[in-house]
Motif scaffolding. Structure first.
Motif, short mmCIF file in Angstrom:
data_model
loop_
_atom_site.label_atom_id
_atom_site.label_comp_id
_atom_site.label_asym_id
_atom_site.label_seq_id
_atom_site.Cartn_x
_atom_site.Cartn_y
_atom_site.Cartn_z
N VAL A 273 -14.25 9.52 -25.08
CA VAL A 273 -14.67 8.18 -24.64
C VAL A 273 -14.97 8.20 -23.14
N GLN A 274 -14.15 8.88 -22.36
CA GLN A 274 -14.40 8.95 -20.91
C GLN A 274 -15.71 9.68 -20.63
N GLN A 275 -15.98 10.75 -21.38
CA GLN A 275 -17.23 11.49 -21.18
C GLN A 275 -18.44 10.64 -21.54
N LEU A 276 -18.32 9.88 -22.65
CA LEU A 276 -19.43 9.02 -23.06
C LEU A 276 -19.70 7.91 -22.04
N ASN A 277 -18.64 7.42 -21.41
CA ASN A 277 -18.78 6.37 -20.40
C ASN A 277 -19.13 6.91 -19.02
N GLY A 278 -19.15 8.22 -18.86
CA GLY A 278 -19.39 8.81 -17.55
C GLY A 278 -18.22 8.60 -16.61
N ASP A 279 -17.03 8.42 -17.17
CA ASP A 279 -15.83 8.14 -16.39
C ASP A 279 -15.06 9.44 -16.16
N ASN A 280 -14.66 9.69 -14.94
CA ASN A 280 -13.87 10.87 -14.62
C ASN A 280 -12.62 10.41 -13.86
N PRO A 281 -11.44 10.47 -14.50
CA PRO A 281 -10.22 9.96 -13.86
C PRO A 281 -9.90 10.63 -12.53
N LEU A 282 -10.16 11.92 -12.42
CA LEU A 282 -9.86 12.63 -11.17
C LEU A 282 -10.75 12.11 -10.04
N VAL A 283 -12.04 11.95 -10.32
CA VAL A 283 -12.96 11.42 -9.31
C VAL A 283 -12.54 10.01 -8.92
N ASN A 284 -12.18 9.20 -9.91
CA ASN A 284 -11.75 7.83 -9.64
C ASN A 284 -10.52 7.81 -8.73
N LYS A 285 -9.56 8.65 -9.03
CA LYS A 285 -8.33 8.67 -8.24
C LYS A 285 -8.60 9.09 -6.80
N LEU A 286 -9.43 10.12 -6.64
CA LEU A 286 -9.74 10.59 -5.29
C LEU A 286 -10.59 9.59 -4.51
N ALA A 287 -11.48 8.89 -5.20
CA ALA A 287 -12.37 7.95 -4.54
C ALA A 287 -11.69 6.63 -4.20
N ASN A 288 -10.66 6.24 -4.95
CA ASN A 288 -10.03 4.94 -4.74
C ASN A 288 -9.51 4.74 -3.32
N GLN A 289 -8.93 5.76 -2.72
CA GLN A 289 -8.41 5.60 -1.37
C GLN A 289 -9.53 5.28 -0.38
N VAL A 290 -10.63 5.99 -0.49
CA VAL A 290 -11.76 5.75 0.42
C VAL A 290 -12.36 4.37 0.16
N ILE A 291 -12.50 4.02 -1.11
CA ILE A 291 -13.05 2.71 -1.46
C ILE A 291 -12.16 1.60 -0.90
N ASN A 292 -10.86 1.73 -1.08
CA ASN A 292 -9.93 0.70 -0.59
C ASN A 292 -9.95 0.60 0.94
N GLN A 293 -10.13 1.72 1.64
CA GLN A 293 -10.20 1.68 3.10
C GLN A 293 -11.41 0.87 3.56
N HIS A 294 -12.51 0.97 2.84
CA HIS A 294 -13.71 0.22 3.22
C HIS A 294 -13.63 -1.23 2.77
N LYS A 295 -13.03 -1.48 1.60
CA LYS A 295 -12.91 -2.85 1.10
C LYS A 295 -11.89 -3.66 1.88
N TYR A 296 -10.78 -3.02 2.23
CA TYR A 296 -9.66 -3.72 2.87
C TYR A 296 -9.26 -3.01 4.16
N PRO A 297 -10.10 -3.05 5.19
CA PRO A 297 -9.79 -2.31 6.42
C PRO A 297 -8.50 -2.77 7.09
N ALA A 298 -8.13 -4.04 6.94
CA ALA A 298 -6.91 -4.53 7.59
C ALA A 298 -5.67 -3.86 7.01
N LEU A 299 -5.72 -3.48 5.76
CA LEU A 299 -4.56 -2.82 5.13
C LEU A 299 -4.40 -1.38 5.59
N HIS A 300 -5.45 -0.83 6.20
CA HIS A 300 -5.41 0.58 6.58
C HIS A 300 -5.46 0.80 8.09
N GLU A 301 -5.12 -0.23 8.86
CA GLU A 301 -5.13 -0.10 10.31
C GLU A 301 -4.10 0.89 10.81
#
Length: 147
Positions: free
Chosen positions: A78-106
């Motif tokens: 199901v993940q392959q059919l959706n183009g979803d990769n849990p490892l990529v998601n986990k690694l990308a979440n920190q960078v995404i959150n830093q850009h979305k919520y800069p005040a939380l990462h000061e």
């Protein structure tokens, strides 16, 4: 009037005559490093001969148990059919959150500095392990410099 029993917040008592430390002390006094090395060597020999329990015991201490459960084959498909990769998601979440919520990462740089200071202190207090050229013939007391 009858005396009321004083209520305690901690249930039970601590009147044990033996403790885990007593048992561990006895174990350490009884089993020498040479005895333990014989046990490990026999387990290794048994594992090489195909003993599943010996292999499992060695793997438990050498590799450790997996931290999480493996995904089911259906989940992977199901993940392959959706183009979803849990490892990529986990690694990308920190960078995404830093850009979305800069005040939380000061304070991220400050936290990294604290971690670096603690890592340096640990490195000074705990000597680096030296590699052993031949682990089969190595003896802990002969091949390690504890200073």
């Amino acid at each position: 009037m009858a005396k009321r029993k004083q209520q305690s917040l901690i249930k039970g008592n601590a009147n044990h005559s033996r403790t885990e430390g007593d048992y561990m002390s006895t174990l350490l006094d009884t089993v020498s490093l040479e005895d333990w090395q014989d046990v490990v060597n026999s387990t290794l020999a048994a594992a090489k001969q195909g003993d599943a329990q010996a292999r499992a015991w060695l793997a438990q201490y050498l590799v450790g148990k997996p931290a999480g459960k493996a995904p089911t084959p259906l989940t992977v498909v199901v993940q392959q059919l959706n183009g979803d990769n849990p490892l990529v998601n986990k690694l990308a979440n920190q960078v995404i959150n830093q850009h979305k919520y800069p005040a939380l990462h000061e304070d991220d740089a400050w936290e990294d500095q604290i971690k670096a200071i603690i890592a340096t202190e640990l490195a000074e207090k705990i000597p680096a392990l030296k590699t052993i050229s031949n682990p089969d013939t190595a003896r802990l007391s002969e091949n390690f410099d504890y200073n």
